[in-house]
Motif scaffolding. Structure first.
Motif, PDB file in Angstrom:
ATOM      1  N   GLY A 340       0.805  -1.214   0.000  1.00  0.00           N
ATOM      2  CA  GLY A 340       0.000   0.000   0.000  1.00  0.00           C
ATOM      3  C   GLY A 340       0.845   1.274   0.000  1.00  0.00           C
ATOM      4  O   GLY A 340       1.934   1.328   0.566  1.00  0.00           O
ATOM      5  N   TRP A 341       0.287   2.311  -0.651  1.00  0.00           N
ATOM      6  CA  TRP A 341       0.941   3.624  -0.653  1.00  0.00           C
ATOM      7  C   TRP A 341       0.872   4.280   0.725  1.00  0.00           C
ATOM      8  O   TRP A 341       1.667   5.169   1.025  1.00  0.00           O
ATOM      9  N   SER A 342      -0.058   3.805   1.549  1.00  0.00           N
ATOM     10  CA  SER A 342      -0.211   4.402   2.887  1.00  0.00           C
ATOM     11  C   SER A 342       0.695   3.724   3.913  1.00  0.00           C
ATOM     12  O   SER A 342       0.476   3.862   5.123  1.00  0.00           O
ATOM     13  N   THR A 343       1.721   3.021   3.429  1.00  0.00           N
ATOM     14  CA  THR A 343       2.692   2.425   4.346  1.00  0.00           C
ATOM     15  C   THR A 343       3.275   3.497   5.267  1.00  0.00           C
ATOM     16  O   THR A 343       3.667   4.573   4.798  1.00  0.00           O
ATOM     17  N   GLY A 344       3.337   3.175   6.553  1.00  0.00           N
ATOM     18  CA  GLY A 344       3.804   4.144   7.535  1.00  0.00           C
ATOM     19  C   GLY A 344       2.676   4.730   8.343  1.00  0.00           C
ATOM     20  O   GLY A 344       2.917   5.374   9.371  1.00  0.00           O
ATOM     21  N   ASP A 345       1.412   4.502   7.929  1.00  0.00           N
ATOM     22  CA  ASP A 345       0.265   4.967   8.697  1.00  0.00           C
ATOM     23  C   ASP A 345       0.284   4.260  10.052  1.00  0.00           C
ATOM     24  O   ASP A 345       0.418   3.035  10.132  1.00  0.00           O
ATOM     25  N   PRO A 346       0.180   4.994  11.173  1.00  0.00           N
ATOM     26  CA  PRO A 346       0.259   4.373  12.509  1.00  0.00           C
ATOM     27  C   PRO A 346      -0.834   3.345  12.765  1.00  0.00           C
ATOM     28  O   PRO A 346      -0.703   2.516  13.655  1.00  0.00           O
ATOM     29  N   ARG A 347      -1.916   3.367  11.978  1.00  0.00           N
ATOM     30  CA  ARG A 347      -2.977   2.381  12.181  1.00  0.00           C
ATOM     31  C   ARG A 347      -2.541   0.968  11.809  1.00  0.00           C
ATOM     32  O   ARG A 347      -3.219   0.004  12.146  1.00  0.00           O
ATOM     33  N   TYR A 348      -1.406   0.826  11.134  1.00  0.00           N
ATOM     34  CA  TYR A 348      -0.901  -0.507  10.779  1.00  0.00           C
ATOM     35  C   TYR A 348       0.123  -1.020  11.801  1.00  0.00           C
ATOM     36  O   TYR A 348       0.712  -2.074  11.615  1.00  0.00           O
ATOM     37  N   ALA A 349       0.356  -0.266  12.866  1.00  0.00           N
ATOM     38  CA  ALA A 349       1.211  -0.698  13.980  1.00  0.00           C
ATOM     39  C   ALA A 349       2.583  -1.162  13.519  1.00  0.00           C
ATOM     40  O   ALA A 349       3.101  -2.184  13.980  1.00  0.00           O
ATOM     41  N   ASP A 366       3.350  -8.259   9.075  1.00  0.00           N
ATOM     42  CA  ASP A 366       4.283  -8.132  10.192  1.00  0.00           C
ATOM     43  C   ASP A 366       4.066  -6.891  11.055  1.00  0.00           C
ATOM     44  O   ASP A 366       4.990  -6.090  11.244  1.00  0.00           O
ATOM     45  N   PRO A 367       2.870  -6.710  11.658  1.00  0.00           N
ATOM     46  CA  PRO A 367       2.688  -5.589  12.587  1.00  0.00           C
ATOM     47  C   PRO A 367       3.450  -5.836  13.888  1.00  0.00           C
ATOM     48  O   PRO A 367       3.721  -6.971  14.271  1.00  0.00           O
ATOM     49  N   ASP A 368       3.772  -4.741  14.578  1.00  0.00           N
ATOM     50  CA  ASP A 368       4.505  -4.816  15.851  1.00  0.00           C
ATOM     51  C   ASP A 368       3.488  -4.878  16.991  1.00  0.00           C
ATOM     52  O   ASP A 368       2.686  -3.953  17.148  1.00  0.00           O
ATOM     53  N   PRO A 369       3.487  -5.938  17.819  1.00  0.00           N
ATOM     54  CA  PRO A 369       2.500  -6.017  18.902  1.00  0.00           C
ATOM     55  C   PRO A 369       2.612  -4.873  19.896  1.00  0.00           C
ATOM     56  O   PRO A 369       1.633  -4.507  20.537  1.00  0.00           O
ATOM     57  N   GLY A 370       3.789  -4.290  20.061  1.00  0.00           N
ATOM     58  CA  GLY A 370       3.956  -3.182  20.981  1.00  0.00           C
ATOM     59  C   GLY A 370       3.263  -1.915  20.534  1.00  0.00           C
ATOM     60  O   GLY A 370       3.104  -0.982  21.318  1.00  0.00           O
ATOM     61  N   ARG A 371       2.842  -1.837  19.253  1.00  0.00           N
ATOM     62  CA  ARG A 371       2.187  -0.628  18.733  1.00  0.00           C
ATOM     63  C   ARG A 371       0.688  -0.824  18.516  1.00  0.00           C
ATOM     64  O   ARG A 371       0.021   0.055  17.958  1.00  0.00           O
ATOM     65  N   VAL A 372       0.176  -1.987  18.912  1.00  0.00           N
ATOM     66  CA  VAL A 372      -1.243  -2.258  18.702  1.00  0.00           C
ATOM     67  C   VAL A 372      -2.048  -1.608  19.818  1.00  0.00           C
ATOM     68  O   VAL A 372      -2.060  -2.084  20.952  1.00  0.00           O
ATOM     69  N   ARG A 373      -2.697  -0.514  19.490  1.00  0.00           N
ATOM     70  CA  ARG A 373      -3.553   0.184  20.446  1.00  0.00           C
ATOM     71  C   ARG A 373      -4.460   1.119  19.675  1.00  0.00           C
ATOM     72  O   ARG A 373      -4.169   1.497  18.542  1.00  0.00           O
ATOM     73  N   GLY A 374      -5.599   1.468  20.286  1.00  0.00           N
ATOM     74  CA  GLY A 374      -6.513   2.445  19.703  1.00  0.00           C
ATOM     75  C   GLY A 374      -6.925   2.112  18.278  1.00  0.00           C
ATOM     76  O   GLY A 374      -7.467   1.060  17.962  1.00  0.00           O
ATOM     77  N   GLY A 375      -6.624   3.086  17.366  1.00  0.00           N
ATOM     78  CA  GLY A 375      -7.011   2.932  15.969  1.00  0.00           C
ATOM     79  C   GLY A 375      -6.376   1.723  15.315  1.00  0.00           C
ATOM     80  O   GLY A 375      -7.003   1.060  14.475  1.00  0.00           O
ATOM     81  N   ALA A 376      -5.132   1.416  15.680  1.00  0.00           N
ATOM     82  CA  ALA A 376      -4.468   0.235  15.105  1.00  0.00           C
ATOM     83  C   ALA A 376      -5.204  -1.038  15.510  1.00  0.00           C
ATOM     84  O   ALA A 376      -5.403  -1.951  14.697  1.00  0.00           O
ATOM     85  N   PHE A 377      -5.635  -1.110  16.743  1.00  0.00           N
ATOM     86  CA  PHE A 377      -6.345  -2.309  17.198  1.00  0.00           C
ATOM     87  C   PHE A 377      -7.652  -2.486  16.440  1.00  0.00           C
ATOM     88  O   PHE A 377      -7.987  -3.587  15.997  1.00  0.00           O
ATOM     89  N   ARG A 378      -8.418  -1.405  16.301  1.00  0.00           N
ATOM     90  CA  ARG A 378      -9.708  -1.511  15.612  1.00  0.00           C
ATOM     91  C   ARG A 378      -9.538  -1.966  14.164  1.00  0.00           C
ATOM     92  O   ARG A 378     -10.366  -2.712  13.641  1.00  0.00           O
ATOM     93  N   LEU A 379      -8.449  -1.567  13.528  1.00  0.00           N
ATOM     94  CA  LEU A 379      -8.241  -1.964  12.140  1.00  0.00           C
ATOM     95  C   LEU A 379      -7.693  -3.386  12.037  1.00  0.00           C
ATOM     96  O   LEU A 379      -8.203  -4.214  11.290  1.00  0.00           O
ATOM     97  N   LEU A 380      -6.669  -3.691  12.807  1.00  0.00           N
ATOM     98  CA  LEU A 380      -6.013  -4.992  12.695  1.00  0.00           C
ATOM     99  C   LEU A 380      -6.917  -6.132  13.163  1.00  0.00           C
ATOM    100  O   LEU A 380      -6.782  -7.271  12.692  1.00  0.00           O
ATOM    101  N   ALA A 381      -7.846  -5.843  14.104  1.00  0.00           N
ATOM    102  CA  ALA A 381      -8.701  -6.899  14.629  1.00  0.00           C
ATOM    103  C   ALA A 381      -9.586  -7.515  13.563  1.00  0.00           C
ATOM    104  O   ALA A 381     -10.055  -8.638  13.721  1.00  0.00           O
TER     105      ALA A 381
END
Length: 498
Positions: A340-349, A366-381
């Motif tokens: 994706g062109w949106s690579t680096g968006d914090p929602r991808y943790a 390969d998301p980082d579990p230490g960055r999974v919170r808030g918006g990232a969690f809602r998307l990755l879930a």
């Protein structure tokens, strides 16, 4: 049992005039004294009732009276009876008489299909019970067959043994005896039980005569326990107990079944309530995930329009396993995707979005579990998460289990076997999960197979969206915002000094 002269020992014989005589009875069972057959001249006309061979009355050094086959006798089952077996039969016969029954030794059944060691009969003729002294080894099938043959002729049976652990005990109506108190005679030590509360327990030891009196009068009967048998040695399929204890077991089982039904109904209600709550959570999550995916799609379209793809190119070149992840989506999920062109968006943790032809995120690499919170969690879930190895997949699942950011149905995860990309990359992917807690962190950014200078920052720099920073002082992962401060790898700048 062979004697010193090669003869065999028996305790009954047949007199030509008096019929069956018994060595253990004072009157031989026929109103005659022992002297009439012992050392009689001419010899008493007695023979074995099994093989019909002549026999002689004898007395051992200890005073035990018995009959012995005359020389030249064939092999005879009667002559093989042990002294212990005979003595136990005498004990059973005496106990049966003390219990109010008539008792006879070695009584054959109709047609000779069985022979009772001791046949106890009701004086009124209401019942017959065979008392079997079983000291020799026997299988459960054989002892059951012998019991069934007696029952077919209207004779019940009780089997007795004084051996420590007769393996057939409980297979048929049976008890184990003990002779711990030799002065008082053998007592029932195992096989007689009582019901207490919710289980069967051993009853106190009781004299054989008392036990037989209870059996003859119906105060104790054979029973197959249905509740748990808390027995010190083993579980017995059949025991002796009193009718009132059987009623107590019935009452307990009825009450236990009632409690079980109530408990199961209560658990079913709880499960239904829990499932309803889960359905409500799933419905809410579906809405929040859909919104998060819509927002990510808009961000992807905006990034495409602005052509801000530098991090996309870095991820494509330096994140091992991207190609295999795209191939897995195509082969196993029938999705044609690109980075994706949106690579680096914090929602991808810290992970890399893999978007389909319509610009919708299909998976995250390969998301980082230490960055999974808030918006990232809602998307990755709600997305498929693909990892470069099974180890990294397990690491993610283990790390997210310890946080509140975990979906009710779990994450959808998969992995590819990406080739190693060098020592530095291996250290990066397998770095220690502990976080850096240093007051003044000494950071390096591990990118591909090199380490670059880095420092803490107020905001995440571009490299921080895709790569990890590690503190050289403690070796921990730096989870706060950081930025790269140089484009030359540290290992290259150090070479001239080396």
């Amino acid at each position: 049992m062979p004697t010193s002269r090669g003869a065999s020992v028996a305790f009954r014989a047949v007199h030509q005039q008096w019929g069956t005589v018994f060595a253990h009875l004072p009157d031989l069972g026929c109103g005659q004294s022992w002297e009439t057959v012992w050392k009689a001249r001419p010899p008493a006309p007695i023979t074995c009732d099994e093989c019909r061979h002549p026999m002689h009355a004898k007395t051992s050094r200890t005073g035990l009276r018995f009959f012995a086959h005359a020389p030249g006798a064939p092999t005879c089952a009667l002559g093989l009876e042990s002294v212990a077996h005979h003595l136990l039969k005498l004990e059973l016969a005496g106990a049966a008489r003390d219990a109010g029954a008539h008792a006879e030794l070695e009584v054959p059944g109709p047609g000779g299909t069985w022979r009772a060691d001791v046949l106890a009969t009701d004086p009124a003729g209401a019942w017959k019970t065979a008392l079997e002294a079983q000291l020799a080894p026997i299988t459960g099938a054989d002892i059951t067959a012998r019991t069934d043959r007696m029952r077919a002729d209207g004779v019940t049976s009780i089997w007795f043994s004084d051996r420590p652990r007769p393996p057939w005990l409980g297979t048929v109506p049976s008890v184990r005896l003990t002779t711990e108190n030799a002065d008082q005679g053998p007592a029932v030590a195992e096989g007689l039980v009582k019901f207490s509360g919710s289980l069967w327990k051993p009853a106190p030891q009781v004299a054989v005569a008392d036990f037989l009196h209870w059996v003859f009068t119906g105060k104790v009967i054979p029973h197959t326990p249905r509740a748990r048998l808390a027995y010190p040695l083993r579980q017995l399929p059949q025991v002796f107990t009193a009718p009132q204890y059987i009623k107590a077991e019935d009452a307990y089982l009825v009450e236990d079944e009632r409690r079980t039904r109530i408990r199961e109904a209560h658990l079913a209600t709880l499960r239904a309530a829990q499932e309803k709550k889960r359905d409500e959570i799933r419905a809410k999550n579906a809405i929040s995930r859909a919104k998060a995916l819509d927002a990510a799609t808009e961000a992807e379209q905006a990034a495409r329009a602005a052509q801000t793809g530098r991090l996309r190119e870095v991820a494509t070149r330096f994140r091992p396993g991207i190609g295999q992840a795209l191939a897995k989506l195509a082969d196993e999920h029938d999705v044609t995707a690109t980075v994706g062109w949106s690579t680096g968006d914090p929602r991808y943790a810290g992970g890399v979005p893999l978007v389909d032809e319509a610009g919708v995120t299909a998976a995250v690499f390969d998301p980082d579990p230490g960055r999974v919170r808030g918006g990232a969690f809602r998307l990755l879930a709600g997305l498929l998460l693909i990892f470069p190895s099974q180890t990294s997949k397990r690491r993610f699942e283990k790390a997210t289990k310890r946080t509140k950011y975990k979906p009710i149905d779990g994450y959808r995860t998969d992995f590819v076997d990406s080739p190693p990309s060098g020592p530095a990359s291996s250290r990066t992917r397998a770095s220690s999960p502990r976080a850096c807690t240093c007051t003044t962190p000494q950071l390096v950014a591990r990118i591909q197979n090199a380490e670059y200078p880095a420092e803490p920052s107020d905001q995440m720099g571009p490299a921080a969206a895709l790569f990890r920073a590690v503190c050289r002082a403690c070796g921990g992962k730096y989870e706060k915002p950081w930025r790269r401060t140089g484009s030359t790898p540290l290992n290259q700048t150090m070479r001239p000094e080396q």
